[in-house]
Write an enzyme that holds these catalytic residues in place. Structure first.
Site, PDB file in Angstrom:
ATOM      1  N   LYS A  15       0.731  -1.279   0.084  1.00 14.42           N
ATOM      2  CA  LYS A  15       0.170   0.028   0.025  1.00 14.42           C
ATOM      3  C   LYS A  15       0.987   1.214  -0.045  1.00 14.42           C
ATOM      4  CE  LYS A  15      -4.694  -1.049   0.319  1.00 14.42           C
ATOM      5  NZ  LYS A  15      -4.491  -2.609   0.609  1.00 14.42           N
TER       6      LYS A  15
ATOM      7  N   SER B 143       0.782 -10.224  -0.520  1.00 16.31           N
ATOM      8  CA  SER B 143       0.541  -8.789  -0.351  1.00 16.31           C
ATOM      9  C   SER B 143       0.806  -8.048   0.963  1.00 16.31           C
ATOM     10  CB  SER B 143      -0.852  -8.507  -0.815  1.00 16.31           C
ATOM     11  OG  SER B 143      -1.953  -9.050  -0.174  1.00 16.31           O
TER      12      SER B 143
END
Ligand SMILES: *Cc1c(COP(=O)(O)O)cnc(C)c1O
Length: 342
Positions: free
Chosen positions: A68, A322
């Site tokens: 992110k 992720s």
């Protein structure tokens, strides 16, 4: 569960122009001021078990332990001086919050972050330790989002979406740029976890522009499969309820910008159960000795489901690993469930 491949379908010109626009933004995104180029690492045990070469894109190794930071930094870097002075506000289930907090500190911008009350404590601490203000509000992401939007309106600060923003999408798309450079040989499919769709949109835009034969497979939690439902309905639907075990992807509606790309450039979407996620966390641990959060293991769970469904073998399949922001205390639950699944 899945849609037929679209990768062989020639795309209309206007659509290629959209992809080209994103490719240019991805190439220009200054993410490496903060993010690192993460390894694309072989998973030998899983590869052997599944009869395909499995590669893990280790985004859990980023400074905030998830990708992110890429989108957040790219978005904040694009703000004008007046916007920077007024500060930014966002809503996040946690990882975007940490990305915004770190990016804001780096750029000298004040950041306020609204997080759902269910957010794991270490994600809240991750925000506060980076000098951002964390407000806990609402039982899940949609409620936190509504609160953040109204705060942005009343304070004049800029709202930074975790996924529904072209600069965020472009920042996340730098993951694909790295993968295509790192894996110049055979590459059959890339499996991407999906929450609000920012990551998969950036990856699909880059990959389908340059290597349209590579399959892009979205993987969702069956408790927040908003992309799957939107593709089935032909429009963005709002899920009536969202499960939060995979808190990084607990989103009720796919982003508008992301859906524009996903509806034409995502070949297939798979959904998996919480138990499949627990088993995948163990698989990743066995091959890397690293622990991922439930959302971080979605892509590996998706690969296992894909191989079981389609019986492919000898292919090269990439999973985006992720994120790694999981409370240590939840590991007991994960280990128990992993023992029941495979
Ligand atoms: C945010 C996030 C995702 C999903 O990304 P979207 O852009 O919202 O689709 C997947 N995994 C982790 C760990 C995340 O933090």
């Amino acid at each position: 569960m899945s849609r037929p491949s679209r990768s062989a379908t020639p795309q209309p010109r206007a659509d290629m122009a959209l992809l080209e626009h994103y490719v240019k933004m991805i190439l220009a995104a200054p993410v490496y001021d903060l993010a690192i180029c993460t390894p694309l690492q072989a998973a030998p045990a899983l590869s052997q078990r599944l009869g395909n070469q499995i590669l893990l894109k280790r985004e859990d190794l980023q400074p905030t332990f998830s990708f992110k930071i890429r989108g957040a930094y790219n978005r904040l870097a694009q703000l004008g001086p007046e916007q920077k002075r007024r500060g930014v506000i966002t809503a996040s289930a946690g990882n975007h919050a940490q990305g915004v907090a770190l990016a804001a500190r780096e750029l000298g911008i004040k950041a306020t972050i609204v997080m759902p009350a269910s957010t794991p404590e270490l994600k809240v601490l991750g925000v506060r330790s980076r000098d951002a203000e964390a407000i806990l509000h609402g039982e899940s992401f949609p409620f936190a989002l509504a609160h953040a939007l109204s705060l942005a309106q009343s304070s004049g600060s800029t709202f930074v979406s975790p996924f529904d923003d072209p600069h965020v999408i472009a920042g996340q798309g730098t993951v694909a740029m790295e993968i295509l450079r790192q894996q110049q040989g055979a590459l059959d499919a890339i499996f991407v976890p999906v929450g609000g769709g920012g990551l998969i949109a950036g990856i699909a835009a880059y990959v389908k522009y340059l290597r349209p034969e590579i399959r892009i497979v979205g993987v969702e939690s069956e408790h927040s499969n908003c992309l799957q439902q939107a593709l089935a309905a032909g429009e963005r639907v709002v899920l009536p309820a969202v499960g939060t075990f995979a808190d990084g992807v607990a989103v009720a509606q796919i982003g508008e910008y992301g859906f524009q790309i996903c509806r034409h450039h995502v070949d297939q979407v798979i959904s998996v159960s919480n138990d499949q996620l627990c088993a995948a966390i163990k698989d990743i641990y066995d091959d890397t000795r690293s622990i991922t959060e439930p959302s971080g293991a979605l892509a590996v769970a998706g690969i296992k489901e894909y191989v079981a469904q389609s019986a492919v073998s000898g292919q090269t399949l990439v999973a985006i690993d992720s994120g790694a922001n999981i409370n240590f205390d939840s590991l007991r639950h994960v280990a128990e469930r992993a023992a029941l699944s495979n």
